[in-house]
Design a protein around this motif. Structure first.
Motif, PDB file in Angstrom:
ATOM      1  N   THR A 171      -5.109   7.986   1.520  1.00 54.89           N
ATOM      2  CA  THR A 171      -5.248   8.704   2.795  1.00 54.89           C
ATOM      3  C   THR A 171      -6.481   8.314   3.606  1.00 54.89           C
ATOM      4  OG1 THR A 171      -6.410  10.529   1.723  1.00 54.89           O
ATOM      5  CG2 THR A 171      -4.021  10.726   1.891  1.00 54.89           C
ATOM      6  N   MET A 172      -7.562   7.901   2.961  1.00 56.99           N
ATOM      7  CA  MET A 172      -8.771   7.589   3.738  1.00 56.99           C
ATOM      8  C   MET A 172      -9.789   6.784   2.931  1.00 56.99           C
ATOM      9  SD  MET A 172     -10.703  11.339   3.858  1.00 56.99           S
ATOM     10  CE  MET A 172      -9.430  12.322   4.636  1.00 56.99           C
ATOM     11  N   ALA A 173     -10.645   6.067   3.666  1.00 58.46           N
ATOM     12  CA  ALA A 173     -11.785   5.361   3.072  1.00 58.46           C
ATOM     13  C   ALA A 173     -12.803   5.198   4.190  1.00 58.46           C
ATOM     14  CB  ALA A 173     -11.357   3.991   2.560  1.00 58.46           C
ATOM     15  N   ASP A 174     -14.075   5.234   3.868  1.00 61.08           N
ATOM     16  CA  ASP A 174     -15.064   5.001   4.938  1.00 61.08           C
ATOM     17  C   ASP A 174     -15.871   3.723   4.712  1.00 61.08           C
ATOM     18  OD1 ASP A 174     -16.607   6.055   2.903  1.00 61.08           O
ATOM     19  OD2 ASP A 174     -17.779   7.382   4.192  1.00 61.08           O
ATOM     20  N   VAL A 175     -15.526   2.997   3.650  1.00 60.55           N
ATOM     21  CA  VAL A 175     -16.093   1.660   3.442  1.00 60.55           C
ATOM     22  C   VAL A 175     -14.969   0.774   2.924  1.00 60.55           C
ATOM     23  CG1 VAL A 175     -17.703   0.274   2.071  1.00 60.55           C
ATOM     24  CG2 VAL A 175     -18.409   2.526   2.863  1.00 60.55           C
ATOM     25  N   TRP A 176     -14.849  -0.401   3.481  1.00 57.50           N
ATOM     26  CA  TRP A 176     -13.915  -1.383   2.939  1.00 57.50           C
ATOM     27  C   TRP A 176     -14.745  -2.475   2.259  1.00 57.50           C
ATOM     28  CZ3 TRP A 176     -11.084  -1.892   8.258  1.00 57.50           C
ATOM     29  CH2 TRP A 176     -10.224  -0.798   8.421  1.00 57.50           C
ATOM     30  N   LEU A 177     -14.384  -2.798   1.032  1.00 56.07           N
ATOM     31  CA  LEU A 177     -15.140  -3.805   0.291  1.00 56.07           C
ATOM     32  C   LEU A 177     -14.616  -5.218   0.544  1.00 56.07           C
ATOM     33  CD1 LEU A 177     -15.406  -1.874  -3.102  1.00 56.07           C
ATOM     34  CD2 LEU A 177     -17.074  -1.954  -1.243  1.00 56.07           C
ATOM     35  N   THR A 178     -13.423  -5.323   1.125  1.00 58.18           N
ATOM     36  CA  THR A 178     -12.880  -6.643   1.466  1.00 58.18           C
ATOM     37  C   THR A 178     -12.400  -6.586   2.911  1.00 58.18           C
ATOM     38  OG1 THR A 178     -10.625  -6.072   0.817  1.00 58.18           O
ATOM     39  CG2 THR A 178     -12.028  -7.007  -0.893  1.00 58.18           C
ATOM     40  N   ASP A 179     -12.087  -7.745   3.469  1.00 56.55           N
ATOM     41  CA  ASP A 179     -11.604  -7.725   4.863  1.00 56.55           C
ATOM     42  C   ASP A 179     -10.088  -7.563   4.933  1.00 56.55           C
ATOM     43  OD1 ASP A 179     -10.980 -10.182   3.922  1.00 56.55           O
ATOM     44  OD2 ASP A 179     -12.109 -11.330   5.407  1.00 56.55           O
ATOM     45  N   THR A 180      -9.441  -7.305   3.782  1.00 54.99           N
ATOM     46  CA  THR A 180      -8.011  -6.978   3.803  1.00 54.99           C
ATOM     47  C   THR A 180      -7.834  -5.583   3.201  1.00 54.99           C
ATOM     48  OG1 THR A 180      -7.868  -8.216   1.736  1.00 54.99           O
ATOM     49  CG2 THR A 180      -7.020  -9.307   3.702  1.00 54.99           C
ATOM     50  N   PRO A 181      -8.045  -4.529   4.023  1.00 55.99           N
ATOM     51  CA  PRO A 181      -8.030  -3.166   3.481  1.00 55.99           C
ATOM     52  C   PRO A 181      -6.655  -2.693   2.986  1.00 55.99           C
ATOM     53  CG  PRO A 181      -8.315  -3.140   5.864  1.00 55.99           C
ATOM     54  CD  PRO A 181      -8.397  -4.561   5.445  1.00 55.99           C
ATOM     55  N   GLY A 182      -5.592  -3.436   3.305  1.00 59.27           N
ATOM     56  CA  GLY A 182      -4.263  -3.081   2.789  1.00 59.27           C
ATOM     57  C   GLY A 182      -3.856  -1.674   3.177  1.00 59.27           C
ATOM     58  N   CYS A 183      -3.458  -0.887   2.167  1.00 58.18           N
ATOM     59  CA  CYS A 183      -2.939   0.464   2.418  1.00 58.18           C
ATOM     60  C   CYS A 183      -3.982   1.395   3.022  1.00 58.18           C
ATOM     61  CB  CYS A 183      -2.437   1.081   1.122  1.00 58.18           C
ATOM     62  SG  CYS A 183      -0.941   0.309   0.531  1.00 58.18           S
ATOM     63  N   LEU A 184      -5.246   1.054   2.906  1.00 56.53           N
ATOM     64  CA  LEU A 184      -6.302   1.934   3.415  1.00 56.53           C
ATOM     65  C   LEU A 184      -6.667   1.594   4.864  1.00 56.53           C
ATOM     66  CD1 LEU A 184      -8.559   1.772   0.232  1.00 56.53           C
ATOM     67  CD2 LEU A 184      -7.072   3.661   0.880  1.00 56.53           C
ATOM     68  N   ALA A 185      -5.860   0.711   5.487  1.00 56.36           N
ATOM     69  CA  ALA A 185      -6.247   0.152   6.787  1.00 56.36           C
ATOM     70  C   ALA A 185      -6.331   1.162   7.920  1.00 56.36           C
ATOM     71  CB  ALA A 185      -5.307  -0.974   7.176  1.00 56.36           C
ATOM     72  N   SER A 186      -5.526   2.223   7.882  1.00 59.57           N
ATOM     73  CA  SER A 186      -5.626   3.141   9.020  1.00 59.57           C
ATOM     74  C   SER A 186      -5.656   4.595   8.592  1.00 59.57           C
ATOM     75  CB  SER A 186      -4.492   2.897  10.025  1.00 59.57           C
ATOM     76  OG  SER A 186      -3.265   3.240   9.450  1.00 59.57           O
ATOM     77  N   PHE A 187      -6.449   5.359   9.316  1.00 55.41           N
ATOM     78  CA  PHE A 187      -6.481   6.801   9.121  1.00 55.41           C
ATOM     79  C   PHE A 187      -5.749   7.401  10.308  1.00 55.41           C
ATOM     80  CE2 PHE A 187      -8.447  10.998   9.835  1.00 55.41           C
ATOM     81  CZ  PHE A 187      -8.091  11.581   8.633  1.00 55.41           C
ATOM     82  N   SER A 188      -4.452   7.620  10.155  1.00 57.90           N
ATOM     83  CA  SER A 188      -3.695   8.172  11.277  1.00 57.90           C
ATOM     84  C   SER A 188      -2.464   8.884  10.762  1.00 57.90           C
ATOM     85  CB  SER A 188      -3.274   7.058  12.241  1.00 57.90           C
ATOM     86  OG  SER A 188      -2.274   6.258  11.655  1.00 57.90           O
ATOM     87  N   ALA A 189      -2.021   9.866  11.549  1.00 59.70           N
ATOM     88  CA  ALA A 189      -0.800  10.586  11.196  1.00 59.70           C
ATOM     89  C   ALA A 189       0.382   9.689  11.518  1.00 59.70           C
ATOM     90  CB  ALA A 189      -0.731  11.886  11.986  1.00 59.70           C
ATOM     91  N   ARG A 190       1.153   9.339  10.518  1.00 61.07           N
ATOM     92  CA  ARG A 190       2.291   8.436  10.723  1.00 61.07           C
ATOM     93  C   ARG A 190       3.423   9.147  11.461  1.00 61.07           C
ATOM     94  NH1 ARG A 190       1.049   4.111   6.991  1.00 61.07           N
ATOM     95  NH2 ARG A 190      -1.183   4.153   7.300  1.00 61.07           N
ATOM     96  N   SER A 191       4.114   8.393  12.315  1.00 66.72           N
ATOM     97  CA  SER A 191       5.274   8.979  12.992  1.00 66.72           C
ATOM     98  C   SER A 191       6.481   8.882  12.065  1.00 66.72           C
ATOM     99  CB  SER A 191       5.538   8.259  14.309  1.00 66.72           C
ATOM    100  OG  SER A 191       5.938   6.936  14.057  1.00 66.72           O
ATOM    101  N   GLY A 192       7.440   9.743  12.296  1.00 66.52           N
ATOM    102  CA  GLY A 192       8.677   9.696  11.522  1.00 66.52           C
ATOM    103  C   GLY A 192       8.580  10.312  10.137  1.00 66.52           C
ATOM    104  N   ILE A 193       7.466  10.985   9.820  1.00 62.68           N
ATOM    105  CA  ILE A 193       7.390  11.672   8.524  1.00 62.68           C
ATOM    106  C   ILE A 193       7.003  13.137   8.748  1.00 62.68           C
ATOM    107  CG2 ILE A 193       6.700   9.543   7.321  1.00 62.68           C
ATOM    108  CD1 ILE A 193       3.882  10.712   7.075  1.00 62.68           C
ATOM    109  N   ALA A 194       7.233  13.952   7.709  1.00 55.64           N
ATOM    110  CA  ALA A 194       6.936  15.384   7.830  1.00 55.64           C
ATOM    111  C   ALA A 194       5.426  15.617   7.894  1.00 55.64           C
ATOM    112  CB  ALA A 194       7.514  16.113   6.621  1.00 55.64           C
ATOM    113  N   HIS A 195       5.036  16.567   8.741  1.00 51.22           N
ATOM    114  CA  HIS A 195       3.619  16.915   8.863  1.00 51.22           C
ATOM    115  C   HIS A 195       3.436  18.408   8.701  1.00 51.22           C
ATOM    116  CE1 HIS A 195       2.493  12.995  10.364  1.00 51.22           C
ATOM    117  NE2 HIS A 195       3.514  13.043  11.193  1.00 51.22           N
TER     118      HIS A 195
END
Ligand SMILES: [Zn+2]
Length: 479
Positions: free
Chosen positions: A232-256
């Motif tokens: 769900t979140m990270a405030d430091v990325w140790l590599t330049d390919t953050p993968g699944c941690l790339a965005s902190f945002s509410a995804r569209s098309g899923i339950a909230h």
């Protein structure tokens, strides 16, 4: 004498301390991080954003949180956990969310009780067509990587990363081709909170879904001072390919369920003295107390702004315009996971959740994508002037989705969606301009000309419209 003993001692020391790092799994280096409390965290690779698997010894057996996602790798990780902890009484597996890179190795723990949010089982189910798509996509990706690597010098800085990308891509392709039985889903599920009594260790789980998947949970283990937050979140990325941690945002098309998200996160922040280490679901992201708190306060601020906007009868586009990161949250503008587009998306999802309304743009897009008839489209468009509408409409959002159709080489669908936008926003020069472009792509020159003309009539400064008209007419003359 002295000069001979010292190198020998150093060699023995190196062999002992180096042994945990010398191991590889599937050709990738195995990392084992040991916490003072006795819990461990394992991952493979130095460059790829692989899932970190956490193992916690308890008096009721070993608890594991998440899997790498490929059974042959998870079997080796399970052995590594047993080796590191000196025991093999595995009893519980927790999935932090539904994604395959967390649940794909569940079969390796089929002898354990698998725990997760109640939405994990249904969201783990995959369309069989996905497998074919994955195989095609991975096959292409592997040959691209092979070509790229072949052209690289052995000591090129990018080489080590590409080598790992290739190993991972081959692992995932083989996994898709193997067509194993689907991984077993969690059988102990919950909606809001759950507590597991593991004898000397109590594990508490909290729903924090909606920002990454609908089924995200946080796992609090006070005895070990750990809080696991999945992807769900990270405030430091140790590599330049953050993968699944790339965005902190509410995804569209899923339950909230933002009220529940805020309630559970505030509860976790209130108890921050009970955990000193926050663990994202992939090894290459870190999270601090301050980073988690800033993200929770950000969602709350957007929620409060949306509440005020809705109470005043305002529009979602004003909510977005008044809450740009650059102006409203400058401290987060450069923080990992934030971008203006993710911020606008989160505001939109919060608006939907709070007002109970749905995005008319997304509804129209989905209908047209699925070949709906005119009456079905009309029923949505008519909601724009309804007394208590089910949908809200944003001209720019519809326009954007029209261009998505165009980019996907679906001009007929683009023209249908942009036609609806013209009907809903007949005073906007841009809706005609976009429709003109879509009609031209369908081969309807006359329709394109009529719409470009209308656009230029409404806005004589629309030079892209006048240019388009000149081009169409020029090519007509040439024909
Ligand atoms: Zn994920």
């Amino acid at each position: 004498m002295k000069s001979r003993v010292l190198p020998l001692v150093l060699l023995i020391l190196f062999l002992c301390t180096g042994s945990a790092f010398a191991k590889t799994v599937a050709g990738l280096p195995l990392h084992v991080e040991k916490f003072e409390s006795g819990a461990i965290r394992l991952w493979i690779g130095d460059h790829i954003s692989s899932t970190a698997v956490v193992a916690v010894p308890t008096s009721r057996g070993i608890l594991v949180i998440d899997t790498f996602g490929v059974p042959e790798v998870d079997r080796e990780l399970r052995s590594a956990i047993a080796r590191e902890l000196g025991r093999d009484d595995f009893t519980f597996l927790i999935n932090t969310h539904e994604h395959g890179d967390h649940t794909g190795g569940n079969a390796v723990y089929a002898d354990c009780t698998i725990v997760g949010h109640e939405l994990v089982p249904e969201n783990m189910q995959r369309d069989p067509a996905d497998r074919e798509r994955t195989i095609r996509w991975r096959t292409t990706r592997i040959s691209e990587l092979e070509t790229e690597i072949a052209a690289m010098a052995a000591d090129a800085p990018e080489r080590a990363r590409r080598d790992e990308d290739l190993i991972l891509a081959r692992l995932l392709l083989a996994n898709a081709q193997a067509d194993n039985a689907p991984p077993p889903p969690p059988t102990r599920v919950f909606a809001d909170r759950m507590e597991l009594d593991l004898g000397d260790v109590t594990v508490e789980m909290f729903y924090i879904g909606g920002m990454h998947t609908a089924s995200d949970i946080a796992v609090l283990i006070p005895k070990h001072g750990l809080l696991l937050t999945g992807d769900t979140m990270a405030d430091v990325w140790l590599t330049d390919t953050p993968g699944c941690l790339a965005s902190f945002s509410a995804r569209s098309g899923i339950a909230h369920d933002f009220p529940r998200w805020m309630k559970n996160w505030n509860h976790l922040l209130d108890r921050k003295d009970e955990y000193h280490t926050l663990l994202p679901g992939h090894w290459n992201g870190e999270l601090s107390h301050a980073g988690a708190e800033a993200r929770v306060r950000y969602v709350e601020a957007l929620w409060n702004a949306a509440e005020q906007k809705a109470a005043a009868g305002g529009r979602v586009e004003d909510l977005q315009a008044e809450n740009r990161l650059a102006d409203r949250f400058p401290h987060l503008a450069e923080s990992p996971g934030f971008a203006e587009w993710t911020n606008a998306g989160t505001a939109l999802e919060i608006w939907c959740c709070m007002t109970g309304m749905e995005s008319g743009a997304q509804a129209l897009y989905a209908l047209i994508e699925n070949g709906a008839d005119e009456a079905e489209i009309r029923a949505v468009v008519d909601q724009k002037s309804a007394a208590s509408p089910k949908y809200f409409f944003v001209e720019a959002a519809i326009n954007q989705l029209g261009y998505r159709f165009l980019n996907q080489e679906q001009p007929e669908q683009a023209a249908r969606l942009l036609q609806a936008n013209v009907e809903m926003y007949p005073e906007s020069w841009n809706t005609y301009d976009s429709l003109g472009e879509a009609l031209l792509a369908t081969g309807d020159r006359e329709g394109a000309i009529a719409n470009y003309e209308k656009s230029v009539e409404l806005n004589p400064d629309n030079t892209s419209g006048t240019d388009a008209l000149a081009r169409i007419r020029g090519s007509e003359l040439a024909n």
